[in-house]
Design an enzyme around this catalytic site. Structure first.
Site, PDB file in Angstrom:
ATOM      1  CD  GLU A  43      88.682  62.758  65.771  1.00 21.63           C
ATOM      2  OE1 GLU A  43      87.971  61.797  66.061  1.00 21.63           O
ATOM      3  OE2 GLU A  43      89.895  62.811  66.067  1.00 21.63           O
ATOM      4  CG  ASP A 116      79.912  64.501  74.181  1.00 20.69           C
ATOM      5  OD1 ASP A 116      80.309  63.364  74.496  1.00 20.69           O
ATOM      6  OD2 ASP A 116      80.595  65.532  74.350  1.00 20.69           O
ATOM      7  CE  LYS A 120      68.047  65.370  81.058  1.00 17.13           C
ATOM      8  NZ  LYS A 120      68.938  65.709  82.140  1.00 17.13           N
ATOM      9  CB  THR A 189      87.382  56.791  67.753  1.00 24.20           C
ATOM     10  OG1 THR A 189      86.196  56.231  68.341  1.00 24.20           O
ATOM     11  CG2 THR A 189      87.057  57.297  66.365  1.00 24.20           C
ATOM     12  CE1 TYR A 191      84.733  58.428  74.629  1.00 25.00           C
ATOM     13  CE2 TYR A 191      82.400  57.879  74.658  1.00 25.00           C
ATOM     14  CZ  TYR A 191      83.486  58.513  75.230  1.00 25.00           C
ATOM     15  OH  TYR A 191      83.333  59.225  76.394  1.00 25.00           O
ATOM     16  CD  GLU A 192      85.069  52.898  64.861  1.00 24.16           C
ATOM     17  OE1 GLU A 192      85.667  53.996  64.808  1.00 24.16           O
ATOM     18  OE2 GLU A 192      84.797  52.234  63.855  1.00 24.16           O
TER      19      GLU A 192
HETATM   20  C1  LIG Z   1      82.067  60.922  73.334  1.00 24.27           C
HETATM   21  S1  LIG Z   1      83.635  61.630  73.206  1.00 24.27           S
HETATM   22  C2  LIG Z   1      84.330  60.861  71.731  1.00 24.27           C
HETATM   23  C3  LIG Z   1      85.810  61.051  71.619  1.00 24.27           C
HETATM   24  C4  LIG Z   1      86.460  60.480  70.338  1.00 24.27           C
HETATM   25  N1  LIG Z   1      85.998  61.191  69.169  1.00 24.27           N
HETATM   26  C5  LIG Z   1      86.212  59.003  70.192  1.00 24.27           C
HETATM   27  O1  LIG Z   1      85.444  58.630  69.316  1.00 24.27           O
HETATM   28  O2  LIG Z   1      86.796  58.238  70.971  1.00 24.27           O
HETATM   29  C6  LIG Z   1      83.256  63.248  72.594  1.00 24.27           C
HETATM   30  C7  LIG Z   1      84.398  64.224  72.737  1.00 24.27           C
HETATM   31  O3  LIG Z   1      84.032  65.439  72.113  1.00 24.27           O
HETATM   32  C8  LIG Z   1      84.431  66.531  72.914  1.00 24.27           C
HETATM   33  N2  LIG Z   1      83.547  67.651  72.571  1.00 24.27           N
HETATM   34  C9  LIG Z   1      82.208  67.687  72.701  1.00 24.27           C
HETATM   35  N3  LIG Z   1      81.712  68.864  72.315  1.00 24.27           N
HETATM   36  C10 LIG Z   1      82.780  69.605  71.907  1.00 24.27           C
HETATM   37  C11 LIG Z   1      82.922  70.923  71.397  1.00 24.27           C
HETATM   38  N4  LIG Z   1      81.869  71.716  71.266  1.00 24.27           N
HETATM   39  N5  LIG Z   1      84.145  71.365  71.096  1.00 24.27           N
HETATM   40  C12 LIG Z   1      85.239  70.566  71.254  1.00 24.27           C
HETATM   41  N6  LIG Z   1      85.171  69.307  71.748  1.00 24.27           N
HETATM   42  C13 LIG Z   1      83.956  68.834  72.060  1.00 24.27           C
HETATM   43  C14 LIG Z   1      84.233  66.016  74.322  1.00 24.27           C
HETATM   44  O4  LIG Z   1      84.986  66.750  75.265  1.00 24.27           O
HETATM   45  C15 LIG Z   1      84.704  64.577  74.187  1.00 24.27           C
HETATM   46  O5  LIG Z   1      86.097  64.438  74.416  1.00 24.27           O
END
Ligand SMILES: C[S@@+](CC[C@H](N)C(=O)[O-])C[C@H]1O[C@@H](n2cnc3c(N)ncnc32)[C@H](O)[C@@H]1O
Length: 216
Positions: A43, A116, A120, A189, A191-192
């Site tokens: 993941e 994320d 932009k 998750t 966020y979900e």
């Molecule tokens: C919006 S959160 C979602 C977290 C989790 N997957 C959930 O659904 O609850 C996105 C996560 O991805 C991590 N993330 C984003 N880009 C990443 C990257 N290039 N490498 C590792 N982690 C990354 C962020 O730090 C953040 O914790």
């Protein structure tokens, strides 16, 4: 994601048996870490770990690795494991942009959950489904690349579908409203849970790329 620094997070992560501190050393050798030949599912952007911890506990014959770039977030996953024993689970505290340095021909499936959106256009290359990332995932797969995505963000979902199809992935499952699609085994998750409780629709797509046909 707004981040608050968590004091001591780095130290706890460095000491945790669940964390692979130098993933470069295990490139091509992750089966040794788990001491078995079971498939390995990743993941990327694992956040606070709810999804991957539950997946690992429910599926002991699959190995799971969560990659999260921020220690202040990953620490929450490590804390959840305090009184648990989940031998088929590990974490990597790194940026997935370097994923080709960590793995080689050994991953069976990648989950991208609520990545994320980077709305932009000038940040589009940071999206985990951009061309740049999809190309880096390619060599880490053992066989045909296989990705499952969930998100509540319609723009990111549409962008991801275009990017995946443009990279020769084929859609094998898709839902435009996952929570009302009759599925019973969905693991939510963090966020979900948060966004669906606020009424958001959850999108899901599962894709594979037939490497054999494409590379010929
Ligand atoms: C919006 S959160 C979602 C977290 C989790 N997957 C959930 O659904 O609850 C996105 C996560 O991805 C991590 N993330 C984003 N880009 C990443 C990257 N290039 N490498 C590792 N982690 C990354 C962020 O730090 C953040 O914790």
């Amino acid at each position: 994601m707004r981040l608050r620094k968590v004091k001591g997070a780095k130290e706890v992560i460095l000491k945790s048996d669940y964390v692979i501190n130098d993933p470069r050393l295990f490139k091509g050798k992750y089966k040794k870490i788990f001491n078995n030949e079971n498939p390995i599912h990743l993941e990327i952007g694992t956040g606070k770990g709810k999804f991957i911890i539950e997946k690992a506990m429910n599926n002991p014959s699959i190995n799971y690795i969560g990659i999260e770039k921020y220690d202040s977030v990953l620490i929450r996953a490590i804390e959840k494991l305090e009184n648990l024993s989940v031998p088929n689970l590990r974490f990597i505290n790194e940026d997935a942009i370097n994923i080709e340095l960590f793995f080689e021909s050994e991953i069976d499936l990648i989950y991208l959950n609520f990545s994320d959106p980077w709305p932009k256009v000038r940040h589009a290359h940071r999206r985990l489904t951009s061309d740049r990332f999809l190309k880096r995932y390619e060599p880490i797969f053992l066989a045909n690349p296989h990705i499952i995505i969930k998100t509540d963000n319609q723009s990111l979902f549409e962008y991801s579908l275009k990017s995946l199809v443009g990279n020769d992935y084929k859609i094998i499952d898709l839902s435009l409203d996952l929570h009302n699609s009759g599925i019973s085994d969905n693991i939510m998750t963090e966020y979900e849970e948060k966004f669906s409780s606020m009424g958001a629709t959850i999108y899901m797509v599962e894709v594979v790329r037939n490497r054999h046909l494409i590379d010929e």
